[in-house]
Structure formats: structure tokens, C-alpha cells
Design a protein around this motif. Structure first.
Motif, PDB file in Angstrom:
ATOM      1  N   VAL A 189      -6.562  -1.386   7.539  1.00  0.00           N
ATOM      2  CA  VAL A 189      -6.760  -0.130   6.823  1.00  0.00           C
ATOM      3  C   VAL A 189      -5.722   0.917   7.208  1.00  0.00           C
ATOM      4  CG1 VAL A 189      -8.380   1.758   6.368  1.00  0.00           C
ATOM      5  CG2 VAL A 189      -9.223  -0.589   6.576  1.00  0.00           C
ATOM      6  N   LEU A 190      -5.490   1.087   8.511  1.00  0.00           N
ATOM      7  CA  LEU A 190      -4.544   2.115   8.951  1.00  0.00           C
ATOM      8  C   LEU A 190      -3.121   1.594   9.044  1.00  0.00           C
ATOM      9  CD1 LEU A 190      -6.641   3.969  11.679  1.00  0.00           C
ATOM     10  CD2 LEU A 190      -6.544   4.337   9.208  1.00  0.00           C
ATOM     11  N   LYS A 191      -2.923   0.267   8.921  1.00  0.00           N
ATOM     12  CA  LYS A 191      -1.599  -0.353   8.866  1.00  0.00           C
ATOM     13  C   LYS A 191      -0.762  -0.068  10.118  1.00  0.00           C
ATOM     14  CE  LYS A 191      -2.900  -1.286   4.682  1.00  0.00           C
ATOM     15  NZ  LYS A 191      -3.528  -2.581   4.390  1.00  0.00           N
ATOM     16  N   CYS A 206      -5.107   5.136   4.980  1.00  0.00           N
ATOM     17  CA  CYS A 206      -3.960   5.056   5.877  1.00  0.00           C
ATOM     18  C   CYS A 206      -3.016   6.247   5.760  1.00  0.00           C
ATOM     19  CB  CYS A 206      -3.191   3.770   5.624  1.00  0.00           C
ATOM     20  SG  CYS A 206      -2.593   3.617   3.922  1.00  0.00           S
ATOM     21  N   THR A 207      -3.227   7.112   4.767  1.00  0.00           N
ATOM     22  CA  THR A 207      -2.396   8.317   4.676  1.00  0.00           C
ATOM     23  C   THR A 207      -2.901   9.412   5.607  1.00  0.00           C
ATOM     24  OG1 THR A 207      -3.718   9.250   2.863  1.00  0.00           O
ATOM     25  CG2 THR A 207      -1.883   7.801   2.267  1.00  0.00           C
ATOM     26  N   GLN A 208      -4.067   9.188   6.217  1.00  0.00           N
ATOM     27  CA  GLN A 208      -4.662  10.176   7.122  1.00  0.00           C
ATOM     28  C   GLN A 208      -4.998   9.530   8.468  1.00  0.00           C
ATOM     29  OE1 GLN A 208      -7.778  10.643   4.105  1.00  0.00           O
ATOM     30  NE2 GLN A 208      -7.373  12.844   4.153  1.00  0.00           N
ATOM     31  N   SER A 247       0.833  -1.190   0.000  1.00  0.00           N
ATOM     32  CA  SER A 247       0.000   0.000   0.000  1.00  0.00           C
ATOM     33  C   SER A 247       0.865   1.235   0.000  1.00  0.00           C
ATOM     34  CB  SER A 247      -0.907   0.002   1.236  1.00  0.00           C
ATOM     35  OG  SER A 247      -0.139   0.306   2.371  1.00  0.00           O
ATOM     36  N   GLN A 248       0.220   2.367  -0.266  1.00  0.00           N
ATOM     37  CA  GLN A 248       0.960   3.614  -0.300  1.00  0.00           C
ATOM     38  C   GLN A 248       1.508   3.972   1.062  1.00  0.00           C
ATOM     39  OE1 GLN A 248      -1.882   6.711  -1.363  1.00  0.00           O
ATOM     40  NE2 GLN A 248      -3.528   5.389  -0.655  1.00  0.00           N
ATOM     41  N   CYS A 249       1.065   3.253   2.109  1.00  0.00           N
ATOM     42  CA  CYS A 249       1.596   3.506   3.444  1.00  0.00           C
ATOM     43  C   CYS A 249       2.827   2.657   3.722  1.00  0.00           C
ATOM     44  CB  CYS A 249       0.531   3.218   4.497  1.00  0.00           C
ATOM     45  SG  CYS A 249      -0.938   4.223   4.272  1.00  0.00           S
ATOM     46  N   ASP A 263       0.984  -1.283  13.705  1.00  0.00           N
ATOM     47  CA  ASP A 263       1.447  -2.518  14.318  1.00  0.00           C
ATOM     48  C   ASP A 263       0.700  -2.755  15.624  1.00  0.00           C
ATOM     49  OD1 ASP A 263       2.756  -1.328  16.591  1.00  0.00           O
ATOM     50  OD2 ASP A 263       4.450  -0.816  15.322  1.00  0.00           O
ATOM     51  N   ILE A 264       0.932  -3.892  16.231  1.00  0.00           N
ATOM     52  CA  ILE A 264       0.101  -4.341  17.346  1.00  0.00           C
ATOM     53  C   ILE A 264       0.205  -3.427  18.563  1.00  0.00           C
ATOM     54  CG2 ILE A 264       1.845  -5.912  18.266  1.00  0.00           C
ATOM     55  CD1 ILE A 264      -1.969  -6.378  18.249  1.00  0.00           C
ATOM     56  N   SER A 265       1.367  -2.844  18.837  1.00  0.00           N
ATOM     57  CA  SER A 265       1.503  -1.964  20.001  1.00  0.00           C
ATOM     58  C   SER A 265       0.715  -0.675  19.793  1.00  0.00           C
ATOM     59  CB  SER A 265       2.984  -1.636  20.249  1.00  0.00           C
ATOM     60  OG  SER A 265       3.690  -2.799  20.582  1.00  0.00           O
ATOM     61  N   ALA A 266       0.912  -0.044  18.614  1.00  0.00           N
ATOM     62  CA  ALA A 266       0.157   1.169  18.317  1.00  0.00           C
ATOM     63  C   ALA A 266      -1.325   0.845  18.169  1.00  0.00           C
ATOM     64  CB  ALA A 266       0.693   1.806  17.037  1.00  0.00           C
ATOM     65  N   ASN A 267      -1.617  -0.335  17.641  1.00  0.00           N
ATOM     66  CA  ASN A 267      -2.999  -0.785  17.468  1.00  0.00           C
ATOM     67  C   ASN A 267      -3.730  -0.772  18.803  1.00  0.00           C
ATOM     68  OD1 ASN A 267      -5.361  -2.274  16.968  1.00  0.00           O
ATOM     69  ND2 ASN A 267      -4.348  -3.583  15.475  1.00  0.00           N
ATOM     70  N   GLY A 268      -3.122  -1.384  19.815  1.00  0.00           N
ATOM     71  CA  GLY A 268      -3.758  -1.443  21.124  1.00  0.00           C
ATOM     72  C   GLY A 268      -3.969  -0.064  21.717  1.00  0.00           C
ATOM     73  N   LEU A 269      -2.977   0.813  21.576  1.00  0.00           N
ATOM     74  CA  LEU A 269      -3.083   2.156  22.133  1.00  0.00           C
ATOM     75  C   LEU A 269      -4.188   2.949  21.448  1.00  0.00           C
ATOM     76  CD1 LEU A 269      -2.077   4.476  23.907  1.00  0.00           C
ATOM     77  CD2 LEU A 269      -0.390   5.000  22.125  1.00  0.00           C
ATOM     78  N   PHE A 270      -4.178   2.972  20.109  1.00  0.00           N
ATOM     79  CA  PHE A 270      -5.175   3.765  19.389  1.00  0.00           C
ATOM     80  C   PHE A 270      -6.567   3.142  19.476  1.00  0.00           C
ATOM     81  CE2 PHE A 270      -1.368   5.280  16.897  1.00  0.00           C
ATOM     82  CZ  PHE A 270      -1.401   6.565  17.434  1.00  0.00           C
ATOM     83  N   SER A 271      -6.637   1.825  19.632  1.00  0.00           N
ATOM     84  CA  SER A 271      -7.941   1.183  19.819  1.00  0.00           C
ATOM     85  C   SER A 271      -8.572   1.606  21.137  1.00  0.00           C
ATOM     86  CB  SER A 271      -7.798  -0.347  19.777  1.00  0.00           C
ATOM     87  OG  SER A 271      -7.371  -0.789  18.515  1.00  0.00           O
TER      88      SER A 271
END
Length: 539
Positions: free
Chosen positions: A328-330, A396-398, A80-82, A332-340
Motif C-alpha cells: 500500500v505505501l510502496k 501511498c500519497t500520504q 500506481s500514482q506513487c 522498499d525493504i530498508s524503509a519498510n523495516g525502519l517504519f515497521s
């Protein structure tokens, strides 16, 4: 005789001083705090799988299988472009730049695993509400959480044995968790004065969002750095925390003010006086449930529709946010948990703010109960619908825009906690637990339908070379959730009520009349015994 006169004085004294009734040191606030942490644990055990499954599954192997390529062919997906690389060389087994798990479960199996919680969850809503109405919510809530805790401890073993075993345990967690809301509603039906219901119930149930806030980032970190191989530590740690809460709950909670050993006389009398027309004051649960009249009541049907439509959107996000962040936002699992977790931090704040706001404007006479319930419910549905539909058009660019929309979309659903969620206690306080059990049981069907539908819609195996395909599929997911929200808002706005329904008032009045009659008979018998005793002594 002295004790009886004091009791009679408590029961007949209506002109008590409200200023003397404690708040910060009150037992009803203590119940709210313990209930809050109870729902932290309920949701921690409920959503842990949503994050854990991301690092349990071997994503590379699944993508290579779905691509349907030969074992000696080299497949380079269009990154992807990301810059997220889908897969590398199939022949040497090189995976992605993300850490893969040990299980090769396809999207359909993952959807079944995520949804299996709700198979059990819908089974115990009505029995849980009925049981809490009969024997009290304390034991029903406590013992059910014990079962959920044991099942959580066994989850790593089950997953490593066979995914069917894992599904069975998730069903058990659902069965035991299904009684929690109805039993807590039954407790608040006996504990919460009408003008305090919104803030007490909202604070308690806001624990569910704190459970999300804690679990998403904690599970993400444990996936990477935890003991016992990473993801198993999620279930062990959360199980221990749940057990600690359970001990405190069983020690300090009582089913009603009349049964509480540490409550002040002023607080007990205040609660009983505030609820004198809607619940029995002695904590006795022997009430006949007006099943038929309840089933055909339009205010009840309005609550049911609001529950179903809300749950579709809520469960879609609750079980799928980590997957959306990944695909969609690509992230990783650590950032995934935080942003979730971020949406649920604001969600928690919104629940409490709306609870205090609703009670404040009603206490000031700014609006009636029904206007408040409808206003908060409609706002809590239409705003998320618009925001989630907009979220589907962000890629994922935004990531900042996507996360902001996601936060607002989830957070604004918190208005509903001062709307239809507490409305059960408005229309039938004595039957709030069983009524919530009925509506939430039917609505829980969306809990296993929603993840399965999301899994089917977002299955990218058709053509993984299309980098925007995943985002387009998530647009469909958000349009469906938005449609449910809009329909629920319109229906509830037309048919909801804020008054105690006649069928609920009639049953309580009949029960109170029976108590008074029984009490009069006991007094007559006691008087006869006293007269006979005096006569015998004189003889």
C-alpha cells in the motif's frame, strides 16, 4: 536454634520499614530487567519471519503468475500514482525495481508460513502455565528459549530445503515460545507485590515491543546487506543474541524470593508479607488447581475475551505490517523495516508509562484496582480500533499520515498491559501462570487465523490493473480488527474484576493450613525426640 529464631522473627515481624526495602538494587527489579531482555529475544525470534519473508519471496514472479498472461506477452501493470512499477516484460523475465528473493511462494503459502508459529504457540500455553506452577518459571522459560534458538539457527537450511520444513520449524519456535508468558506470569505471581505489579510486569513485557523495534529495521538491513545471502543472516544473528541471554537467565534468576541466594532479608520479607494471603511463601508449587471453578468464573472469562479480541488486532499488525508497507505505501525493504519498527518504539514507551501511571493512581487511592484495569483495557482497545479504521483510508500519497496513524494505533494498545494482561495476578496470584496459559492458549488461535485471513483478503490476483484494490482490501482487514477490539472492550468493561477470587484464596488458605499442620507435627516429633534424648542421658 539461632537460625530458627531468626526465621521465626522474619515470618512474624509485620511492622517492617518499607523505606529500608531496596528498589534500584533489588532482586525483583533485576528479574524485571532479565525478563525484559528475555522478551526482546522471544519477539525477535517470533517476528523475524515477517520481515524476512518480504525479501525471501520473488514478488515479480508471483505477480506475473497471478496476472495469468502468456509467456510471450508483454504486461505492463498500471503503476500506481506513487510510481511503484508492478511488473515489466514477462517474456524476458525483467522484474521490478525492487530486489526479489529466491522463493516463489504465493500469498496463501506466505500466510501459512507466517501463521504456522501460532499452531505451536497455542499448544503449550496451558501445559507451560501448569508446569511453571509446579516446578517454577525459571527453567520452563529458559529451556523453551533454548529450543527456539536452535530452531531459529536451522531456519535458513529449512527454507532452502522445502517450505514444509520451514513450516515445521516455525511450529517448533511457536511451541517453545508458547510457555514464555505463562512462566513469566508464574514468576511475577511469586515476586511482584500488588502495588508494584503493573510497573514490573509492564516493564518486563515491554521487552516484546523492543524486540519488534530492533528486529524490523535490523532484519530489513540484513535482507539487503547481510552475510550468507542476506536474509539467512537475520536468523543467525538473532539466534546468537538469544543464546547469550539464556546463559545469563539461568545463572541469575530464581523461582521465588525464598530460593534466591542474593536477596536481602528486608526485600524477601517485604515481598512475602505483601503476598502472604495469595501465594505460598516457601516456593513450594504443590497447589491443587481449581479447574472447574476457574472455568466458570466471569472475571476469568472477561480476561479470555479481552485476550482473544486483542490478539486478533495485534497479530494482524504484527505479522502484516511489512506487507502493508510494501503493497500500500510502496516502501522498499530498508524503509519498510525502519517504519515497521516505529509503532513499537512508541508502544514500548506507552506500556511503561501506563504501568507506572496505574500503580501511582492506585497507590494514591484515586481508584480501585478494578476501575484501573477496566479503564486501561478499554482505552487500549477503543483508541486502536478508531485509528486503524482511519488508517485504511490513507493511500501511498500520504505516507506520513499513514505512519502516524499506524504508530498511534499500535502504541495505544500498550494501555492493555496495565489492564487485562496483569489482571490474571489480581484475580488469582497463585495461579497466574496457568491462568495466563489458558487464556493465551485459546487466544493464540487468532495467531494463525489472522495472517491467513489477511492473505486471502489482500490477494490481488483478481485484477492487478486496479491500483486502489490493495488499499480497499486492507480497509476490510482493519475493519475486522476494529470490530474485535470494540467487542472486547465492551465485554471486559462489564464483567472484569480486580479482587482475588474466592476459589483462588481458598486453595492457598488450604495449602498454608496444611503446611502449618505439617510443621506442628514436625515440632511435636522433635520435642518428643528431645525429651527421649534427655531421659536417656539422665539414665
Amino acid at each position: 536454634m539461632k537460625e530458627r529464631s531468626e526465621t521465626e522473627s522474619d515470618e512474624n515481624h509485620d511492622n517492617f520499614d518499607k523505606e529500608s526495602v531496596p528498589w534500584w538494587s533489588s532482586c525483583r527489579l533485576a528479574l524485571a530487567v532479565l525478563g525484559f531482555f528475555g522478551f526482546v529475544n522471544v519477539y525477535a525470534l517470533r517476528v523475524n519471519m515477517s520481515v524476512a519473508i518480504v525479501c525471501m519471496v520473488n514478488q515479480t514472479a508471483i505477480r506475473l503468475k497471478d496476472a495469468k498472461v502468456g509467456s510471450n506477452e508483454t504486461q505492463i501493470s498500471s503503476s500506481s500514482q506513487c510510481g511503484f512499477i508492478e511488473a515489466k516484460n514477462a517474456s524476458n523475465g525483467t522484474g521490478t525495481d525492487m530486489k526479489d528473493g529466491e522463493f516463489e511462494w504465493n500469498k496463501s503459502v506466505q500466510g501459512v508460513i507466517l501463521g504456522s508459529f501460532f499452531w505451536g504457540y497455542l499448544l503449550t500455553q496451558i501445559p507451560g502455565g501448569w508446569l511453571a506452577t509446579k516446578i517454577g518459571g525459571k527453567r520452563v522459560f529458559g529451556y523453551s528459549m533454548l529450543g527456539a534458538t536452535i530452531a531459529t539457527f536451522l531456519t535458513p537450511f529449512a527454507a532452502q530445503t522445502h517450505y514444509i520444513f520451514l513450516i515445521v520449524l516455525r511450529v517448533i519456535v511457536g511451541i517453545t515460545s508458547g510457555v514464555c508468558y505463562p512462566s513469566m506470569h508464574a514468576l511475577w505471581g511469586a515476586w511482584a507485590p500488588p502495588l508494584e505489579r503493573s510497573k514490573l510486569a509492564a516493564f518486563t513485557y515491554a521487552g516484546s515491543q523492543v524486540g519488534n523495534v530492533i528486529t524490523f529495521p535490523l532484519a530489513g538491513l540484513l535482507c539487503k546487506y547481510g552475510f550468507a545471502g542476506g536474509w539467512p543472516s537475520i536468523f543467525y544473528i538473532l539466534g546468537i543474541l538469544s543464546f547469550v541471554w539464556l546463559v545469563l537467565w539461568m545463572i541469575f534468576v530464581s523461582d521465588s524470593p525464598a530460593q534466591h541466594r542474593r536477596i536481602t532479608k528486608a526485600e524477601r520479607h517485604y515481598i512475602q508479607h505483601a503476598l502472604k494471603d495469595s501465594v505460598k511463601s516457601d516456593g513450594d508449587k504443590k497447589l491443587d488447581v481449581p479447574w472447574l471453578r476457574m472455568a466458570v468464573s466471569m472475571p476469568v472469562i472477561a480476561i479470555l475475551v479481552a485476550n482473544i479480541t486483542t490478539d486478533w488486532g495485534t497479530y494482524t499488525l504484527l505479522t502484516s505490517i511489512p506487507t502493508y508497507m510494501n503493497e500500500v505505501l510502496k516502501l522498499d525493504i530498508s524503509a519498510n523495516g525502519l517504519f515497521s519498527a516505529l509503532p513499537y518504539i512508541v508502544f514500548w514507551a506507552m506500556i511503561n508509562v501506563s504501568g507506572w501511571m496505574a500503580d501511582f493512581i492506585m497507590a494514591k487511592g484515586c481508584c480501585t484496582i478494578v476501575i484501573a484495569r477496566k479503564s486501561f483495557t478499554i482505552a487500549g482497545m477503543l483508541l486502536p480500533a478508531a485509528l486503524l479504521i482511519g488508517l485504511g483510508y490513507v493511500d501511498c500519497t500520504q505516507p506520513g499520515v499513514a505512519i502516524a496513524l499506524l504508530i498511534l494505533g499500535v502504541a495505544t494498545t500498550g494501555f492493555q498491559y496495565s489492564g487485562w494482561i496483569v489482571n490474571h495476578m489480581d484475580v488469582a496470584p497463585a495461579f497466574a501462570g496457568i491462568l495466563f496459559g489458558i487464556t493465551n492458549s485459546i487466544a493464540a488461535v487468532t495467531g494463525f487465523l489472522s495472517p491467513y485471513v489477511v492473505g486471502v483478503i489482500t490477494d490481488v490476483q483478481q485484477d492487478i490493473s486496479k491500483q486502489d484494490q490493495s488499499r480497499e482490501q486492507w480497509q476490510i482487514v482493519f475493519y475486522i480488527a476494529g470490530g474485535f477490539y470494540i467487542f472486547g472492550a465492551v465485554f471486559y468493561g462489564i464483567f472484569a474484576s480486580g479482587e482475588i477470587q474466592p476459589w483462588a484464596r481458598d486453595e492457598v488458605a488450604a495449602a498454608v493450613e496444611e503446611e502449618l499442620l505439617h510443621g506442628t507435627e514436625l515440632q511435636v516429633k522433635a520435642s518428643e525426640n528431645n525429651i527421649n534424648g534427655i531421659a536417656e542421658n539422665q539414665i
